[in-house]
Design an enzyme around this catalytic site. Structure first.
Site, PDB file in Angstrom:
ATOM      1  N   ASN A   1       0.842  -1.181   0.000  1.00 17.15           N
ATOM      2  CA  ASN A   1       0.000   0.000   0.000  1.00 17.15           C
ATOM      3  C   ASN A   1       0.888   1.246   0.000  1.00 17.15           C
ATOM      4  O   ASN A   1       1.666   1.462   0.923  1.00 17.15           O
ATOM      5  CB  ASN A   1      -0.904   0.016   1.232  1.00 17.15           C
ATOM      6  CG  ASN A   1      -1.842   1.211   1.229  1.00 17.15           C
ATOM      7  OD1 ASN A   1      -2.520   1.474   0.236  1.00 17.15           O
ATOM      8  ND2 ASN A   1      -1.872   1.950   2.329  1.00 17.15           N
ATOM      9  N   GLU A   2       0.766   2.039  -1.058  1.00 21.52           N
ATOM     10  CA  GLU A   2       1.497   3.297  -1.197  1.00 21.52           C
ATOM     11  C   GLU A   2       3.010   3.161  -1.003  1.00 21.52           C
ATOM     12  O   GLU A   2       3.619   3.891  -0.221  1.00 21.52           O
ATOM     13  CB  GLU A   2       0.938   4.346  -0.232  1.00 21.52           C
ATOM     14  CG  GLU A   2      -0.536   4.658  -0.476  1.00 21.52           C
ATOM     15  CD  GLU A   2      -1.031   5.844   0.341  1.00 21.52           C
ATOM     16  OE1 GLU A   2      -0.355   6.225   1.325  1.00 21.52           O
ATOM     17  OE2 GLU A   2      -2.096   6.391  -0.004  1.00 21.52           O
TER      18      GLU A   2
ATOM     19  N   TYR B   1      -6.666  11.604  -3.715  1.00 21.81           N
ATOM     20  CA  TYR B   1      -7.369  12.593  -2.913  1.00 21.81           C
ATOM     21  C   TYR B   1      -7.356  13.992  -3.525  1.00 21.81           C
ATOM     22  O   TYR B   1      -8.337  14.723  -3.396  1.00 21.81           O
ATOM     23  CB  TYR B   1      -6.730  12.688  -1.514  1.00 21.81           C
ATOM     24  CG  TYR B   1      -6.911  11.453  -0.657  1.00 21.81           C
ATOM     25  CD1 TYR B   1      -7.942  11.369   0.259  1.00 21.81           C
ATOM     26  CD2 TYR B   1      -6.040  10.377  -0.755  1.00 21.81           C
ATOM     27  CE1 TYR B   1      -8.113  10.252   1.057  1.00 21.81           C
ATOM     28  CE2 TYR B   1      -6.202   9.249   0.026  1.00 21.81           C
ATOM     29  CZ  TYR B   1      -7.243   9.189   0.933  1.00 21.81           C
ATOM     30  OH  TYR B   1      -7.408   8.070   1.712  1.00 21.81           O
TER      31      TYR B   1
ATOM     32  N   GLU C   1      -8.663   4.206  -2.351  1.00 17.41           N
ATOM     33  CA  GLU C   1      -8.899   5.237  -1.334  1.00 17.41           C
ATOM     34  C   GLU C   1      -9.291   6.531  -2.028  1.00 17.41           C
ATOM     35  O   GLU C   1      -8.669   6.943  -3.001  1.00 17.41           O
ATOM     36  CB  GLU C   1      -7.653   5.518  -0.477  1.00 17.41           C
ATOM     37  CG  GLU C   1      -7.312   4.475   0.548  1.00 17.41           C
ATOM     38  CD  GLU C   1      -6.116   4.887   1.414  1.00 17.41           C
ATOM     39  OE1 GLU C   1      -5.876   6.108   1.578  1.00 17.41           O
ATOM     40  OE2 GLU C   1      -5.420   3.998   1.915  1.00 17.41           O
TER      41      GLU C   1
ATOM     42  N   TRP D   1     -12.312   6.388   1.796  1.00  9.99           N
ATOM     43  CA  TRP D   1     -11.597   6.466   3.066  1.00  9.99           C
ATOM     44  C   TRP D   1     -12.255   7.597   3.842  1.00  9.99           C
ATOM     45  O   TRP D   1     -12.181   8.745   3.447  1.00  9.99           O
ATOM     46  CB  TRP D   1     -10.095   6.737   2.863  1.00  9.99           C
ATOM     47  CG  TRP D   1      -9.390   6.721   4.183  1.00  9.99           C
ATOM     48  CD1 TRP D   1      -9.086   7.784   4.986  1.00  9.99           C
ATOM     49  CD2 TRP D   1      -8.938   5.560   4.878  1.00  9.99           C
ATOM     50  NE1 TRP D   1      -8.476   7.361   6.136  1.00  9.99           N
ATOM     51  CE2 TRP D   1      -8.374   5.994   6.093  1.00  9.99           C
ATOM     52  CE3 TRP D   1      -8.969   4.192   4.603  1.00  9.99           C
ATOM     53  CZ2 TRP D   1      -7.839   5.114   7.031  1.00  9.99           C
ATOM     54  CZ3 TRP D   1      -8.428   3.329   5.527  1.00  9.99           C
ATOM     55  CH2 TRP D   1      -7.875   3.787   6.718  1.00  9.99           C
TER      56      TRP D   1
ATOM     57  N   PHE E   1     -11.933  11.527   8.611  1.00  9.77           N
ATOM     58  CA  PHE E   1     -12.314  11.143   7.254  1.00  9.77           C
ATOM     59  C   PHE E   1     -13.593  10.304   7.230  1.00  9.77           C
ATOM     60  O   PHE E   1     -14.074   9.930   6.175  1.00  9.77           O
ATOM     61  CB  PHE E   1     -11.199  10.324   6.596  1.00  9.77           C
ATOM     62  CG  PHE E   1     -10.077  11.145   6.021  1.00  9.77           C
ATOM     63  CD1 PHE E   1     -10.049  11.476   4.683  1.00  9.77           C
ATOM     64  CD2 PHE E   1      -9.037  11.579   6.822  1.00  9.77           C
ATOM     65  CE1 PHE E   1      -9.014  12.221   4.141  1.00  9.77           C
ATOM     66  CE2 PHE E   1      -7.994  12.324   6.308  1.00  9.77           C
ATOM     67  CZ  PHE E   1      -7.975  12.651   4.946  1.00  9.77           C
TER      68      PHE E   1
END
Length: 638
Positions: free
Chosen positions: A287-288, A430, A501, A550, A566
């Site tokens: 993840n990321e 995002y 996300e 998210w 969030f």
């Protein structure tokens, strides 16, 4: 009556028109499309205990003088008491306060109230020891500041190491350190229960080392024997030590050192696939990883906090070298897991495997070719850095052009592993920013080859790219969703994608009225805008198969803690009470489809165009997503 019927028909058509103007409802997505939310779990009351685990080294005075003895105590305070004093005594260590003064924050009365809930145990990770020299009362070379307690540490005294060196840099065999660190914790913290949560010995390894040499690990036997003996000495003096854990049961992927500490990383992935593969149908290896590398090894904001100036101010690290080593290790770890899954499990378990990348979209700051090229260059340094190798088997040409030989190369064996392609790309998205070129244009400081010779900003001529949110450098720019999807679609031949996300932050303090948090109109507008942008990309043929908000619940957000919310559900962090926000109700409406979204006009005076949301998959759907990053598989922190 006829006139009334005509009026009702007209009103019904008007409602349908509103829905079409809104441009978004569940029916616009394929029936197989997965919707969901993500979150982090909370501890529940199960009659257990809770503590904290601290990384420790013991320190011996370099010289037999009072100044170095004081330096030992000072560095132990900066190392260990920095965290344990507040959670046990509700105050920072006096040794730190004396050096740092007002740099250290203070605890409010509310903070102290929370800190009254004491921990039940202290976990101690201990491997090695070093010498310490004072630099307050003694002259020292460079390398000592108030951040390092005005000391310098070294593994040697007059050219003689403190103990036998191991293959792990700066790790020496010094068993007495185990007893001494335990006694330090015992005496300072009134003999709070302790667990030795990590202790172990590293063997250096290359792919050419004979397995028999690795199996005959006499050095480890001697190490463990001597450290356990030291532990028993502390216990005979009354130390309340209740457990001891060796690191580790299996050889695994060791931080930045990867497989150089033993090339058995695939064992962990194999265990996960075998244990959970019947239920988990969507696996993500990391993840990321791009965030891990950039913030862990360039800026040093995240663990392991390795960096060098001017990118950050860390105790160790080299921002010009380590990021590329860490990234290379992650990519090869991913390839190892994918190979195992494809060869042993995919056919019989029927799942898929991919990787999740953190993404921002970038707009050119100026309408000139140089800034358009800068956008493509930064996207390569952001996204293609990891996706190009796992899909094409090579680093992006945009990076190779800038970095040259700094980028590692893939061996023929690496290339063979990378032939096992991933099944999907997870996109965490995002926000967006502007980008200015610094390769062909003059720029102020802040642009180097590490940042693709660009600078990014959220504003153009003082105007932000979108409405700022409470999260620093996060702006509402829905078009970025469509554009980032189209970038991935076009560069990677429309490989299946999941939006893993996407979400909106509400700033929060303990004084904010709950009702303000529940009326999250900004989140509704954000999600509506980004989902609408997503549908535009899908109408252009993008193979997007799922979308996850998210997050489901407000939770602890990385460096921001509880100050950013969030969640679709509000959480009272004191009581753990959970209350649906407007966005959660909106979520329910979207679940019910077009009729529910536009037929039920309970919120018609609130946001009539924005009654839609995201739904959980039904229990029968095989939609679980497990990110292997947790645990050993989480790669490459140095």
């Amino acid at each position: 009556m006829e006139k009334k019927n005509m009026w009702m028909l007209a009103f019904s058509l008007f409602l349908q028109l509103l829905c079409s103007v809104a441009g978004l409802d569940r029916s616009q997505f394929p029936s197989s499309f997965l919707f969901g939310t993500s979150t982090s779990s909370y501890q529940v009351k199960q009659g257990g205990s809770i503590g904290i685990v601290i990384s420790t080294r013991w320190y011996e005075p370099l010289r037999d003088i009072p100044a170095d003895c004081l330096a030992v105590q000072r560095l132990l305070a900066f190392d260990i008491a920095w965290f344990l004093d507040p959670v046990i005594f509700a105050e920072y260590p006096p040794e730190m306060r004396q050096v740092l003064g007002l740099r250290l924050p203070t605890f409010s009365s509310e903070d102290r109230k929370k800190l009254q809930h004491k921990l039940d145990f202290v976990g101690i990770n201990h491997y090695t020891s070093e010498y310490v020299k004072d630099c307050i009362f003694s002259p020292c070379e460079e390398g000592s500041t108030e951040l390092t307690a005005f000391v310098i540490s070294t593994g040697e005294r007059n050219g003689t190491p403190i103990g036998t060196p191991t293959s792990m840099p700066e790790n020496y065999v010094f068993p007495d350190g185990m007893e001494k660190i335990i006694m330090y914790v015992m005496q300072r913290y009134n003999n709070i229960p302790m667990f030795i949560t990590e202790n172990g010995y590293a063997q250096g390894s290359t792919s050419n080392d004979p397995t028999t040499d690795m199996l005959n690990d006499k050095g480890r036997v001697e190490y463990l024997h001597s450290y356990l003996t030291s532990l028993t000495r502390a216990m005979r003096q009354g130390a309340d030590v209740r457990g001891y854990y060796i690191w580790s049961l299996l050889d695994n992927f060791e931080w930045l050192f990867g497989y150089t500490q033993r090339k058995d990383f695939g064992h962990y992935a194999d265990v996960c696939f075998k244990a959970f593969g019947k239920k988990v149908k969507h696996w993500s290896t990391f993840n990321e990883p791009n965030n891990v590398v950039k913030k862990g090894f360039i800026s040093g904001e995240y663990p392991p906090q390795h960096c060098s100036k001017p990118f950050g101010d860390c105790l160790s690290g080299d921002s010009n070298i380590e990021p590329y080593i860490a990234a290379h290790n992650i990519i090869l770890a991913h390839a190892t897991a994918v190979e195992i899954y494809k060869k042993k499990y995919q056919v019989k378990q029927g799942g898929s495997i991919g990787i999740v990348i953190s993404t921002r979209w970038y707009e050119p700051l100026r309408d000139i070719p140089a800034d358009c090229l800068a956008v493509q260059r930064l996207l390569a340094f952001d996204i293609a850095w990891f996706l190009d190798p796992v899909i094409f088997g090579e680093y992006p040409p945009e990076m190779r052009q800038v970095l040259g030989l700094r980028l590692p190369t893939f061996s023929s064996e690496d290339g063979r592993k990378l032939q096992h392609k991933l099944d999907f790309i997870g996109i965490n998205h995002y926000t967006s920013k502007y980008v200015k070129d610094c390769m062909f244009s003059p720029c102020e400081e802040g642009s180097t080859e590490l940042t693709a010779f660009v600078i990014s900003t959220g504003e153009r001529n003082g105007t932000p790219i979108g409405t700022p949110t409470s999260m620093p450098e996060n702006y509402v720019f829905p078009d970025g969703m469509e554009k980032i999807i189209m970038y991935v679609m076009q560069r990677y031949n429309n490989i299946p994608m999941f939006i893993t996300e996407n979400g909106y932050a509400q700033g929060s303090t303990s004084n904010d009225p709950t009702m303000d948090m529940l009326n999250d109109k900004g989140r509704v507008e954000y999600l509506h805008g980004y989902l609408t942008s997503l549908t535009r990309a899908m109408r252009q043929g993008a193979d997007v198969r799922g979308y996850y908000i998210w997050s489901l619940l407000d939770n602890f957000e990385w460096l921001f803690g509880y100050t950013q919310r969030f969640g679709l559900y509000h959480v009272n962090f004191e009581t753990q009470e959970r209350t649906p926000k407007l966005s959660a109700k909106w979520f329910k409406e979207f679940l019910e489809g077009p009729e529910g979204a536009c037929g039920d006009m309970r919120y018609r005076w609130f946001r009539p165009f924005r009654i839609q949301s995201l739904c959980f998959p039904q229990p029968s759907d095989t939609c679980q997503l497990l990110i292997l990053t947790a645990g050993i598989f989480s790669l490459a922190w140095l």
